[in-house]
Design an enzyme around this catalytic site. Structure first.
Site, PDB file in Angstrom:
ATOM      1  CB  THR A 181      38.839 -36.952  -6.222  1.00 39.83           C
ATOM      2  OG1 THR A 181      37.737 -37.847  -6.331  1.00 39.83           O
ATOM      3  CG2 THR A 181      39.140 -36.669  -4.761  1.00 39.83           C
ATOM      4  CB  CYS A 204      67.026 -28.502 -32.545  1.00 35.48           C
ATOM      5  SG  CYS A 204      67.526 -27.808 -34.107  1.00 35.48           S
ATOM      6  CD  GLN A 212      56.170 -17.043 -18.221  1.00 33.10           C
ATOM      7  OE1 GLN A 212      56.988 -16.513 -17.482  1.00 33.10           O
ATOM      8  NE2 GLN A 212      56.224 -18.340 -18.522  1.00 33.10           N
ATOM      9  CG  ASN A 254      55.772 -17.942 -23.218  1.00 32.48           C
ATOM     10  OD1 ASN A 254      54.944 -17.263 -23.831  1.00 32.48           O
ATOM     11  ND2 ASN A 254      56.268 -19.051 -23.722  1.00 32.48           N
ATOM     12  N   GLY A 282      48.139 -24.341 -16.424  1.00 34.44           N
ATOM     13  CA  GLY A 282      47.843 -23.232 -17.321  1.00 34.44           C
ATOM     14  C   GLY A 282      47.233 -23.715 -18.628  1.00 34.44           C
ATOM     15  CB  SER A 283      48.031 -26.546 -20.885  1.00 39.12           C
ATOM     16  OG  SER A 283      49.394 -26.229 -21.024  1.00 39.12           O
ATOM     17  CB  SER A 321      50.577 -22.395 -14.633  1.00 34.66           C
ATOM     18  OG  SER A 321      51.363 -23.522 -14.338  1.00 34.66           O
ATOM     19  N   GLY A 322      50.466 -22.920 -11.267  1.00 30.69           N
ATOM     20  CA  GLY A 322      51.191 -22.915  -9.997  1.00 30.69           C
ATOM     21  C   GLY A 322      52.700 -23.021 -10.123  1.00 30.69           C
ATOM     22  CG  HIS A 323      54.824 -25.361 -13.347  1.00 28.44           C
ATOM     23  ND1 HIS A 323      55.923 -25.244 -14.156  1.00 28.44           N
ATOM     24  CD2 HIS A 323      53.757 -25.451 -14.174  1.00 28.44           C
ATOM     25  CE1 HIS A 323      55.537 -25.270 -15.419  1.00 28.44           C
ATOM     26  NE2 HIS A 323      54.223 -25.390 -15.457  1.00 28.44           N
TER      27      HIS A 323
END
Ligand SMILES: *Cc1c(COP(=O)(O)O)cnc(C)c1O
Length: 397
Positions: A237, A324, A179, A151, A70-71, A199-201
């Site tokens: 590739t 944090c 998302q 998100n 995604g990034s 994004s796949g994950h």
């Protein structure tokens, strides 16, 4: 263990893993090679592209570009449109204050290159209206980029309407749909989307995979110099097994969407109802236009980090928008954007569910969170001051 952090990443589905394994065994040749064995890989790659295209309402599979996630897709979409439009003197971009950092940091970089960026204010309920977008568009606007769904707080933006405004004004429209993809029905044509990132994950596919959809005619730059893969826009590739896994996961998520949504929404609603009973708490995001699995609360008088650690001790994996964890002392820019005061924003909890979660998970979370919140408040000097009236409460009882 209860995994309730699916907005951060998801477990790969068996379907995706099987598809990857079989691809690794059979289609491991180089898709750019001319012999039949390489061409078999090229065909596998194109089949994945067609599968992805059909899941997203994409007219021509050649409008799908595979990326590392995604990034990368966000970076390529925004930098491409901006830098191409600069040649025509169009250096104004409209976005929102609660985008993912992949978008916000890319926009910061463009500001250093002389672009002007307007970040729209987010409504209290986590919404952006098409009217806000219409108002912000100028003669020299080259791009509007708004996320499909947030998100952290799960709010779903009126994408088709925002897209319509952009079309009418002749401005390109990109949406970070990371998302949303695999969780909400997406149709890039009906929703007037020119560029889209996913994004796949985030939908049970492999990590390190993503898609940039770019409508025919949209100027795309190649950010990586090298070979002519992905129509010359993304050298290197292709990671064919991962691409195949992502396409399989997307197809599966879209096929099961109705059923999964029903199940996940029921669990989400039970969590929202249960956690709302905690005194001095507030739900973040919209009650209706909300991602199926997203629950996000602020609890006054606690620190999100402490809450996460104590929940982890009880076997619950969750997330907090606050500080944090991300190595900074600032609370989540998303929670600040919807008007939560710093102090309240520090006490946030995000639970993000998927269809693998169970009603028993929900029971356990509903048992654990109120106990942990009570405990943390009982040891907080700040909370004592509030109870004694020396300091005022910020969230209603
Ligand atoms: C996770 C996420 C990204 C980044 O995707 P990666 O594949 O991890 O690079 C971008 N935007 C949103 C809204 C996200 O949730």
């Amino acid at each position: 263990m209860i995994y309730a952090d699916n907005a951060a990443t998801t477990k790969m589905s068996q379907t995706a893993a099987d598809a990857m394994l079989s691809c690794m065994g059979e289609a491991w040749g180089n898709a750019s090679s001319l012999y039949k064995f390489g061409q078999k890989t090229a065909e596998t790659l194109e089949a994945a592209r067609e599968k992805a295209a059909s899941c997203l309402g994409v007219a021509d599979p050649r409008e799908i570009y595979f990326t590392s996630g995604g990034s990368e897709a966000d970076n390529q979409a925004i930098l491409s449109v901006a830098r191409s439009s600069a040649k025509q003197g169009k250096k104004h971009i409209v976005s929102t204050a609660f985008e993912h950092h992949a978008v916000l940091h890319t926009l910061k970089k463009l500001e250093k290159e002389g672009f002007e960026v307007d970040l729209l204010d987010v409504h209290e309920n986590g919404m952006i209206s098409p009217e806000q977008v219409a108002k912000a568009i100028r003669e020299d606007t080259c791009l509007v980029t708004t996320m499909y769904a947030n998100n952290e707080i799960g709010s779903i933006l009126p994408i088709a309407e925002i897209g319509a405004v952009c079309r009418e004004r002749g401005v390109l429209f990109h949406t970070d749909a990371v998302q949303a993809a695999g969780h909400l029905p997406i149709d890039v044509q009906k929703e007037n989307i020119d560029l889209l990132s996913l994004s796949g994950h985030k939908f049970h596919g492999p990590k390190g995979t993503g898609i940039l959809y770019a409508k025919k005619g949209v100027p795309l730059l190649n950010l990586i110099e090298g070979g002519a893969q992905e129509r010359g826009k993304r050298a290197g590739t292709e990671n064919v097994p991962a691409i195949v896994g992502m396409a399989a996961a997307l197809e599966e998520a879209c096929a099961n969407m109705e059923e999964d949504t029903r199940k996940v929404v029921a669990m989400r609603q039970r969590l929202i109802e249960g956690l709302s009973k905690i005194p001095h708490s507030a739900l973040n995001g919209d009650t209706e236009r909300r991602l199926p699995g997203n629950v996000n609360f602020c609890f006054e008088g606690i620190e999100g980090e402490s809450l996460l650690l104590l929940l982890d001790d009880r076997g619950i994996c969750a997330s907090s928008g606050s500080a944090c964890t991300s190595g900074s002392l600032d609370p989540s820019h998303v929670l600040l954007s919807i008007g939560r005061p710093h102090e309240v924003a520090h006490g946030s909890l995000r639970l993000s569910l998927c269809a693998d979660n169970t009603e028993e998970d929900v029971d356990k979370i509903l048992q654990a969170v109120p106990e942990v919140v009570s405990y943390l408040r009982s040891i907080s000097p700040l909370w004592k001051e509030k109870v004694s009236g020396e300091r005022s409460f910020l969230l209603p009882e």
